[in-house]
Design a protein around this motif. Structure first.
Motif, PDB file in Angstrom:
ATOM      1  N   GLY A   8      63.361  28.638 -16.701  1.00 43.03           N
ATOM      2  CA  GLY A   8      63.276  27.456 -17.332  1.00 43.03           C
ATOM      3  C   GLY A   8      63.755  26.085 -16.339  1.00 43.03           C
ATOM      4  O   GLY A   8      63.871  25.031 -17.062  1.00 43.03           O
ATOM      5  N   GLY A   9      64.268  26.365 -15.061  1.00 40.74           N
ATOM      6  CA  GLY A   9      64.581  25.389 -14.339  1.00 40.74           C
ATOM      7  C   GLY A   9      63.566  24.612 -13.865  1.00 40.74           C
ATOM      8  O   GLY A   9      62.396  24.928 -13.677  1.00 40.74           O
ATOM      9  N   SER A  21      66.494  30.104 -19.974  1.00 48.18           N
ATOM     10  CA  SER A  21      66.592  31.423 -20.708  1.00 48.18           C
ATOM     11  C   SER A  21      66.973  32.402 -19.770  1.00 48.18           C
ATOM     12  O   SER A  21      66.605  32.261 -18.518  1.00 48.18           O
ATOM     13  CB  SER A  21      65.167  31.810 -21.135  1.00 48.18           C
ATOM     14  N   CYS A  22      67.649  33.525 -20.294  1.00 49.59           N
ATOM     15  CA  CYS A  22      68.331  34.538 -19.475  1.00 49.59           C
ATOM     16  C   CYS A  22      67.681  35.855 -20.171  1.00 49.59           C
ATOM     17  O   CYS A  22      68.107  36.215 -21.242  1.00 49.59           O
ATOM     18  CB  CYS A  22      69.772  34.625 -19.483  1.00 49.59           C
ATOM     19  N   VAL A  78      69.350  35.184 -23.918  1.00 50.63           N
ATOM     20  CA  VAL A  78      70.275  34.330 -23.897  1.00 50.63           C
ATOM     21  C   VAL A  78      69.933  32.908 -23.680  1.00 50.63           C
ATOM     22  O   VAL A  78      69.281  32.925 -22.477  1.00 50.63           O
ATOM     23  CB  VAL A  78      71.736  34.363 -23.561  1.00 50.63           C
ATOM     24  N   TYR A  79      70.135  31.753 -24.212  1.00 44.65           N
ATOM     25  CA  TYR A  79      69.740  30.328 -24.017  1.00 44.65           C
ATOM     26  C   TYR A  79      70.960  29.571 -23.609  1.00 44.65           C
ATOM     27  O   TYR A  79      71.940  29.811 -23.981  1.00 44.65           O
ATOM     28  CB  TYR A  79      68.790  29.690 -24.956  1.00 44.65           C
ATOM     29  N   GLN A 119      68.980  36.208 -10.356  1.00 40.75           N
ATOM     30  CA  GLN A 119      68.546  35.546  -9.286  1.00 40.75           C
ATOM     31  C   GLN A 119      68.763  33.982  -9.291  1.00 40.75           C
ATOM     32  O   GLN A 119      68.853  33.185  -8.157  1.00 40.75           O
ATOM     33  CB  GLN A 119      67.085  35.988  -8.607  1.00 40.75           C
ATOM     34  N   GLY A 120      68.803  33.612 -10.312  1.00 38.66           N
ATOM     35  CA  GLY A 120      69.003  32.002 -10.787  1.00 38.66           C
ATOM     36  C   GLY A 120      67.719  31.249 -11.013  1.00 38.66           C
ATOM     37  O   GLY A 120      66.608  31.725 -10.602  1.00 38.66           O
ATOM     38  N   THR A 121      67.795  30.353 -11.432  1.00 35.56           N
ATOM     39  CA  THR A 121      66.677  29.131 -11.596  1.00 35.56           C
ATOM     40  C   THR A 121      67.290  27.858 -11.271  1.00 35.56           C
ATOM     41  O   THR A 121      68.477  27.618 -11.477  1.00 35.56           O
ATOM     42  CB  THR A 121      66.253  29.115 -12.894  1.00 35.56           C
TER      43      THR A 121
END
Length: 127
Positions: A8-9, A21-22, A78-79, A119-121
């Motif tokens: 979502g990034g 989103s996760c 999770v958002y 890993q991140g966004t």
């Protein structure tokens, strides 16, 4: 294997909104607390928000009133809804999971209690 994947990034302008989103795989998040963190260039990773397995939510002062964390256990996701974004929100955003009960003070914002990380966004907010 436990995995968390953030999505979502995006590149947005100041004042706009994003929803991160996760999504978990390899385990169900029902009994896990999930935290959102971010790391800006040249800065340490910062705890932003946390939602316990019971649905209790916590926020850093820097995002309180602008960001909202929520969970959908049926989707194992999770958002993080982020509104009124600012250039200083530019960072890489990570989610992490814990089974430690983090309801005392600001323990929820401490990386040490989280054992599984995505890993991140990347979120970039232009002025």
């Amino acid at each position: 294997e436990m995995q968390l994947v953030e999505s979502g990034g995006h590149l947005v302008q100041a004042g706009e909104s994003l929803r991160l989103s996760c999504t978990a795989s390899g385990f169900t998040i029902d009994d896990w607390g999930i935290g959102w963190f971010r790391r800006a260039p040249g800065k340490e990773r910062e705890g932003l928000s946390y939602i316990s397995s019971f649905g209790t939510t916590y926020y850093a002062d820097s995002v309180k009133g602008r960001f909202t964390i929520s969970r959908d256990n049926a989707k194992n996701t999770v958002y993080l809804q982020m509104n009124t974004l600012k250039p200083e929100d530019t960072a890489r955003y990570y989610c992490a999971a814990t089974q430690v009960i983090l309801t005392s003070g600001d323990l929820w914002s401490k990386e040490i209690f989280f054992g599984s990380w995505g890993q991140g966004t990347q979120v970039t907010v232009s002025s």
